[in-house]
Scaffold this motif. Sequence first.
Motif, short mmCIF file in Angstrom:
data_model
loop_
_atom_site.label_atom_id
_atom_site.label_comp_id
_atom_site.label_asym_id
_atom_site.label_seq_id
_atom_site.Cartn_x
_atom_site.Cartn_y
_atom_site.Cartn_z
N PRO A 65 27.19 44.71 22.38
CA PRO A 65 27.33 45.83 23.30
C PRO A 65 27.60 45.33 24.72
O PRO A 65 27.06 44.31 25.15
N VAL A 66 28.44 46.03 25.44
CA VAL A 66 28.75 45.70 26.82
C VAL A 66 28.25 46.86 27.67
O VAL A 66 28.49 48.02 27.35
N PHE A 68 27.73 48.74 31.54
CA PHE A 68 28.37 48.88 32.85
C PHE A 68 27.71 47.92 33.82
O PHE A 68 26.49 47.84 33.92
N GLY A 69 28.51 47.19 34.54
CA GLY A 69 27.98 46.25 35.52
C GLY A 69 27.90 44.83 34.99
O GLY A 69 27.61 43.90 35.76
N ASP A 70 28.15 44.60 33.70
CA ASP A 70 28.16 43.24 33.17
C ASP A 70 29.32 42.48 33.79
O ASP A 70 30.40 43.01 34.02
N ASP A 71 29.10 41.21 34.06
CA ASP A 71 30.14 40.36 34.63
C ASP A 71 31.15 40.02 33.54
O ASP A 71 30.79 39.45 32.52
N PRO A 72 32.42 40.37 33.73
CA PRO A 72 33.42 40.11 32.70
C PRO A 72 33.56 38.63 32.35
O PRO A 72 33.90 38.28 31.23
N ASP A 73 33.28 37.75 33.31
CA ASP A 73 33.42 36.32 33.04
C ASP A 73 32.33 35.80 32.11
O ASP A 73 32.50 34.77 31.46
N ASP A 74 31.21 36.52 32.03
CA ASP A 74 30.10 36.07 31.19
C ASP A 74 30.11 36.67 29.79
O ASP A 74 29.24 36.36 28.98
N LEU A 75 31.07 37.54 29.49
CA LEU A 75 31.07 38.20 28.19
C LEU A 75 31.28 37.23 27.05
O LEU A 75 30.76 37.42 25.96
N TRP A 76 32.06 36.18 27.26
CA TRP A 76 32.37 35.23 26.20
C TRP A 76 31.81 33.84 26.50
O TRP A 76 32.40 32.83 26.19
#
Length: 109
Positions: A65-66, A68-76
């Motif tokens: 789950p993602v 709102f506000g999560d850093d896109p660079d840290d998703l993977w």
Amino acid sequence: MADTDPDELERRIARTRAELAQTVDAIADRVSPKRVAQRGVEEVKSRAEHLVSSVGDLVGITPRPVRFGDDPDDLWEDEQPNLGPALIAVGAVLVIGATLVMWRRRRRG
């Protein structure tokens, strides 16, 4: 004499009216545009979850789950997904679909 008893007949009529009212309410609820839309949304969500799960299995990643506000660079940060097989599969489906559409149009015309 039970069949002609006015009180018994009134009770039967009242019971039949109540059952009929419940049936009409159930039918109205089932065909209500709001309910139809809710069922449609639930079905689309279910199919989307299944699709995401299938693509995740194909690519070899587990969907997370993602928020709102999560850093896109840290998703993977754990692993970069290999999207090659998924893109090839999508391309193949599109080519087959387009081929079928063109084939059907030629058969009609």
